[in-house]
Structures are given as structure tokens and as C-alpha cells.
Motif scaffolding. Sequence first.
Motif, PDB file in Angstrom:
ATOM      1  N   ASP A 190      -5.850  -1.282  -4.281  1.00 28.20           N
ATOM      2  CA  ASP A 190      -5.190  -1.975  -3.180  1.00 28.20           C
ATOM      3  C   ASP A 190      -6.180  -2.737  -2.307  1.00 28.20           C
ATOM      4  O   ASP A 190      -5.879  -3.826  -1.809  1.00 28.20           O
ATOM      5  CB  ASP A 190      -4.419  -0.978  -2.315  1.00 28.20           C
ATOM      6  N   MET A 191      -7.376  -2.151  -2.110  1.00 31.93           N
ATOM      7  CA  MET A 191      -8.360  -2.818  -1.247  1.00 31.93           C
ATOM      8  C   MET A 191      -8.893  -4.095  -1.866  1.00 31.93           C
ATOM      9  O   MET A 191      -9.390  -4.983  -1.161  1.00 31.93           O
ATOM     10  CB  MET A 191      -9.512  -1.854  -0.945  1.00 31.93           C
ATOM     11  N   ASP A 196      -5.351  -1.500   7.336  1.00 31.36           N
ATOM     12  CA  ASP A 196      -5.227  -0.724   6.105  1.00 31.36           C
ATOM     13  C   ASP A 196      -6.581  -0.541   5.414  1.00 31.36           C
ATOM     14  O   ASP A 196      -6.863   0.517   4.852  1.00 31.36           O
ATOM     15  CB  ASP A 196      -4.248  -1.397   5.153  1.00 31.36           C
ATOM     16  N   ARG A 197      -7.401  -1.586   5.445  1.00 31.79           N
ATOM     17  CA  ARG A 197      -8.732  -1.451   4.838  1.00 31.79           C
ATOM     18  C   ARG A 197      -9.564  -0.386   5.543  1.00 31.79           C
ATOM     19  O   ARG A 197     -10.253   0.415   4.904  1.00 31.79           O
ATOM     20  CB  ARG A 197      -9.464  -2.802   4.867  1.00 31.79           C
ATOM     21  N   PHE A 232      -8.043   3.114   4.808  1.00 35.80           N
ATOM     22  CA  PHE A 232      -8.356   3.496   3.428  1.00 35.80           C
ATOM     23  C   PHE A 232      -9.828   3.909   3.309  1.00 35.80           C
ATOM     24  O   PHE A 232     -10.170   4.867   2.613  1.00 35.80           O
ATOM     25  CB  PHE A 232      -8.074   2.337   2.479  1.00 35.80           C
ATOM     26  N   GLY A 233     -10.716   3.173   3.988  1.00 35.76           N
ATOM     27  CA  GLY A 233     -12.135   3.511   3.961  1.00 35.76           C
ATOM     28  C   GLY A 233     -12.409   4.882   4.552  1.00 35.76           C
ATOM     29  O   GLY A 233     -13.195   5.672   4.009  1.00 35.76           O
ATOM     30  N   THR A 283       0.833  -1.220   0.000  1.00 34.15           N
ATOM     31  CA  THR A 283       0.000   0.000   0.000  1.00 34.15           C
ATOM     32  C   THR A 283       0.860   1.259   0.000  1.00 34.15           C
ATOM     33  O   THR A 283       0.375   2.339   0.317  1.00 34.15           O
ATOM     34  CB  THR A 283      -0.910   0.007   1.239  1.00 34.15           C
ATOM     35  N   ILE A 326      -4.227  -7.605   2.196  1.00 36.14           N
ATOM     36  CA  ILE A 326      -4.257  -6.277   2.803  1.00 36.14           C
ATOM     37  C   ILE A 326      -4.821  -6.416   4.221  1.00 36.14           C
ATOM     38  O   ILE A 326      -5.863  -7.045   4.420  1.00 36.14           O
ATOM     39  CB  ILE A 326      -5.107  -5.303   1.979  1.00 36.14           C
ATOM     40  N   SER A 327      -4.147  -5.812   5.176  1.00 36.57           N
ATOM     41  CA  SER A 327      -4.574  -5.955   6.571  1.00 36.57           C
ATOM     42  C   SER A 327      -5.892  -5.232   6.826  1.00 36.57           C
ATOM     43  O   SER A 327      -6.275  -4.316   6.091  1.00 36.57           O
ATOM     44  CB  SER A 327      -3.505  -5.402   7.505  1.00 36.57           C
ATOM     45  N   LEU A 328      -6.573  -5.657   7.903  1.00 35.18           N
ATOM     46  CA  LEU A 328      -7.822  -5.014   8.288  1.00 35.18           C
ATOM     47  C   LEU A 328      -7.585  -3.545   8.634  1.00 35.18           C
ATOM     48  O   LEU A 328      -8.407  -2.680   8.313  1.00 35.18           O
ATOM     49  CB  LEU A 328      -8.429  -5.755   9.487  1.00 35.18           C
ATOM     50  N   LYS A 366      -7.001  -6.237  -3.320  1.00 36.36           N
ATOM     51  CA  LYS A 366      -5.983  -7.266  -3.148  1.00 36.36           C
ATOM     52  C   LYS A 366      -6.301  -8.123  -1.925  1.00 36.36           C
ATOM     53  O   LYS A 366      -6.926  -7.674  -0.974  1.00 36.36           O
ATOM     54  CB  LYS A 366      -4.606  -6.617  -2.998  1.00 36.36           C
ATOM     55  N   LYS A 367      -5.810  -9.324  -1.944  1.00 30.68           N
ATOM     56  CA  LYS A 367      -6.154 -10.266  -0.879  1.00 30.68           C
ATOM     57  C   LYS A 367      -5.356 -10.036   0.397  1.00 30.68           C
ATOM     58  O   LYS A 367      -5.885 -10.149   1.500  1.00 30.68           O
ATOM     59  CB  LYS A 367      -5.937 -11.709  -1.378  1.00 30.68           C
TER      60      LYS A 367
END
Length: 613
Positions: A575-576, A585-586, A589-590, A512, A581-583, A578-579
Motif C-alpha cells: 500500500d505504501m 496513512d504513510r 503504517f511506518g 488501505t 496514499i495520504s501522508l 501506491k501513489k
Amino acid sequence: MKIINIILFFCSIVTAQLPVNSVVLDTLIERMFTDTEYVGFSVIISNSDSIVYVNNSGVSDIKSQKQINHKSDVFRIASISKLFTTIAVLQQVEKGLLNLDEDINKYLDFSIPNKIGRPITLKHLLTHTAGFEDKTRGTYTTSIEQLQPLNLYLKEKMPDKIYPAGEITLYSNYSFALAGYIVERVSNEKFFDYITKFILQPLGMNESFVYEEDTFQDRIMPSYTKKADGSFEKFNTILYRNLSPAGMINATPYDMSRLMQLLLRNKELLNQNILSTNSIKNLLTIHHRYSPQVQGYGLSMYEKKIGDLKSMNIGGQLPSFSSQMSIINDSIGIYVCANTSMNRPLISLIDSLAFKLTTNSLTDTIGYKKIANPERYAGSYRWNRYNRKDLDYLRGLYANTKVLYYNDDGFFKFYGSPDKWIYQTEKQFREKNSGKYILFDINPDGSVKGIKGNLILDMPVYLERFKFIETGKILDNTIGYMLIIFFALPILWGIVLIIKKIRKTVHRYDKTFASKTISVLISGLFFLHLLLFRNILANYIDFVTDETSATIIIYHLSIIMLILLSLQFYVMIRDMLKKNISLFDRITFGILMFTGITYYLLMTKYNLFWFSL
């Protein structure tokens, strides 16, 4: 300066006596200004024949402690200049060259589009009812080289017409500039020359002038603005006005007494054929009012009526000058001016002097009745004097807003005002002590659209109702929230990066890296964007106009921000999906995407992406 320094006491009586002893007026002025900080001001009271009272208080220059002199100190009278433009128009009406009820396009060398309602007339221009929206940015400049020719400025900077002519008052400098330009065209005289030759000189206003050259600045007295600590500093910025007929005259208080004497029908001045008795009557006649109860507009002057007292008024304000004039009961004139901005105290002073000089009384006692649905009227209102399309729109969020609320004692009040408004009918409220009225503009569905009445510096105005979410406070809070998100998350990412490096799990962060780098870049640009935006907004409210460079920067920066926001959305969504990706980061990003959407909607609502330069 808090100690009143009565410098000069002068009283000359020719054909009439003051109804009260001058010492009473001295005491009244001293009492009113004991707790008011000021530099200097002058008060002139005149009847039709002569000055009957003068009070000069304070100094014209803090450094030299030079005392105020009503005969030699030249004040900028700002919007009282509109009265001279009105007189110039009426002079041309007397000559048969103009008609107050004629479509102004007949007199112009360019066309005013008539998109709604009837054609605009000179009477509409002179009563602030032409329907033009108001615009602040660009009307002043700090360099004489940047002044545009009047006809060119009027063509290029024409505001939109947002109301049908003759229906709603909307204070308009553009309207009076148009009127001045029309005088230029029909008289074949440059406006400045016309005012000097046909008004100032015949009136004997020998120390007064209209200027458009730097050499005239030396003739204007020093002026001051108030700092945050309560002290005063000299205002060194020279303001030139592109809409010159709306406010570029400079005059001594003594010279202004000559103008009042003309309006009071001084026989000597009438013999100079400056203006006929009928034209003076026309100027002081109310040409627009919302109802018989609500005070209205004459030609450039507005009405105030409290009890037995009736007056016609006009005022002017700049960052470092203020002035007010009142013609009371067609028998006496009061003029007050100051070399700092203090219009509200000057208005209060004129009202108090007027009560002392007239046998004024409020003859009836006003009762009140409870109202079942006060929330129908309570809410936020703002003066309709703002531009609706460009960056200037934001001025309407911060300036001249009023909040109406209901007290359990049965009165409506505006925050910060002592007035108590009493429900009388669905559309009409009356003030308990003064007897003034306001009218509510009601939508077909029964909701309140706005308020009509003397609510801004006692002028007849229209206040639009708006939702609290549209206030400057909400805008500030929203920007504050976005600042926290845009700046806190990069810091949080940095902390997480350090922890991951310590734990040697930094490979997850690399997936990311592009999204987070873009977000950090946006944070820095957003900070610059916000600083420039707030600086420009403050300049609008304070009438400081040297913001052109900042405006251009913020415009181009807004476009860059829009591009970066689009890029940020793309890489974040990529990026979101992608498999690995940590919670964390999600979630971040949200949050960033939600903040970006909020930012975009905010900038779009207030035209900060595509405003006009």
C-alpha cells in the motif's frame, strides 16, 4: 496475625544448659515478630541429647483457631528434604556401593552428556555445582495422575549443562533428583520406601512421611498464602513434585529435632547405624567454596560465618510453607517452620537466636577506602538460577535480581538491603558489620562478569551481571508501548474514517482497508497473547504450576501472530508503494511496521515464538 500468642513453653535439659535464660529467647522472638504478619510457626532448639527449648506461636488452622503443636502438626519441609537424600547417598557410600567422586554415569541407566569440563560426580550433585541450568516449569503438578515416574522424567526433562562441573554454584533440584534415583538403583528400593525404612523409622521420626498418594494430604496441616490486603487465605492447591527427592518430605518440628540430634552426633542414634561419625563430618565439611573468605557448600547444607559464629544451614520454601535449619558451632541445632511463606523472617530469627546462644563477636573494625571507578562494579545482577532456552527464561528477568550502587560515603549497597560492602581488592568486597565477603568474577578485559557470595537467602550463589535493558521493567515498558500503538492506531483510524465519511472522502480510506483490518485483528490477538504471557510468568514466580493449557495456547497463538505480522508487512509495503496514499496513512503504517519489528525482535529474543513445550 500481629499479636504473638505463645501457646506452649517447654524446656527439658539433660546434659547441657541453655547459655541464656529461656525467657530471653521468648522475648527475642516476640519482639522480632511483633510487626510481622504470620499464621503460625514453631521454634525448636536442641543439643545432641535432647530438646532444650520450644516456642509454638500462632495457630495451625485459622478457622478452628487450633494452636500450633510441635509434636503433632505436620509441615511440608520442602527443600530440607535434600538433606535426607544426602543421608541416603552417604549410607550407600558407607556400604561401598557409591563413590562421591565417581562419574555418575557409572550408576545410571541413561547417559548425562559431558559437553564441557570434567564428568559430573555425586559430590557435584550434592553441592549444587553440577553445572545444570535450572527449570521451573513442569517440575510441579497439581494432579497425582500427572506425576511421571522418576527415571522417565529425568531422561525426558534433562536440563542443559551450562557450567563445567565443580566451578559455579547453581541451585539445582534436578541434581538432587538424580542423586535420589541413583540411590534407588543401587539399593533396589523405591526412593520413598528407602527414606522411610532406613532414615525416618530408625530416627524415630514417627509422624513424618514421604507421600505420593492423595490420602496422605489429610495428615498435613492447613497452610496459608497472604492476599494483597494483608489477610491470609487457605492454600487449597495440592502440589506434587516430579523431582521428588528434592523436596517431598513432611515432618513435625519434634521429629526434625531427631534429625538435628543425629547431625550433632547423638550417641543413641549413632548406635542405630543410621550414619557414621565420619559420614556426618563429611556432610558438614565444606566441599566447594570460591575462596577461603567466602562461605561455601557442604553436602546439601551451606555455611554461614559471622564473627565467631559458624553454622551449617538448609532451608525450604513453598507458596504456603517455609522452614529453616541451622547447626551452630557443631554444638546446637535450631529448626524453625511456618505454615505460610516467610523464609526471610525465619532466617533472621535463626541468626538472632544463634547470637544469643553463642559468645559471638566481630573482633575487628573494618575500614574502607574510596574507589576511583565505582561504575565498574555498580549495575544490575541476577541469580543464575533460570532456564536459558524456553519460556522459563523470562523468570530470570523478574525473579532474584539485585541492583548494586555506590554511596558517596564509600560503601556499595544493594537496593533494599542494609548491608554495606567495602572495597578491599579488585575482586573482593567485605561487609562492614558482619564481616561477610563477596567476590567479583572479572572478564579478561577487566569488566565485571558476576558476583559470588551468600546473597540469596544467605545461600552461596552466583549472580550474573546484565544490562538494565534486559530487566523485566524494560520488558514491561516495551510491551506497554506496543499495546498503546496497536490499540491507539485502530481507534485513530476509526476517528479519521468518521471524519472522511462526513467530508465524503472515504474513497482514500478504501485503498488501505486490508492493511488496517489485519492490524485491528492483530491488536485483538496481541491483547490475548499478552494476557496469557503475563499470567504464565506470574505463575512461574509464584510456583503455581497449572498453566499447561495456557502455555499451549500462547505457543500456537505466537505462531499465528508471526504469520499475521508477515502478512501485515506485505500489505503495508504494497500500500505504501501506491501513489494516492495520504501522508497520515504513510506515517501510521511506518509506526506500525516499526512496532511490528520491535515485537518480532522481542519475541525472538525471549524465545516466545519457538519455545519448547
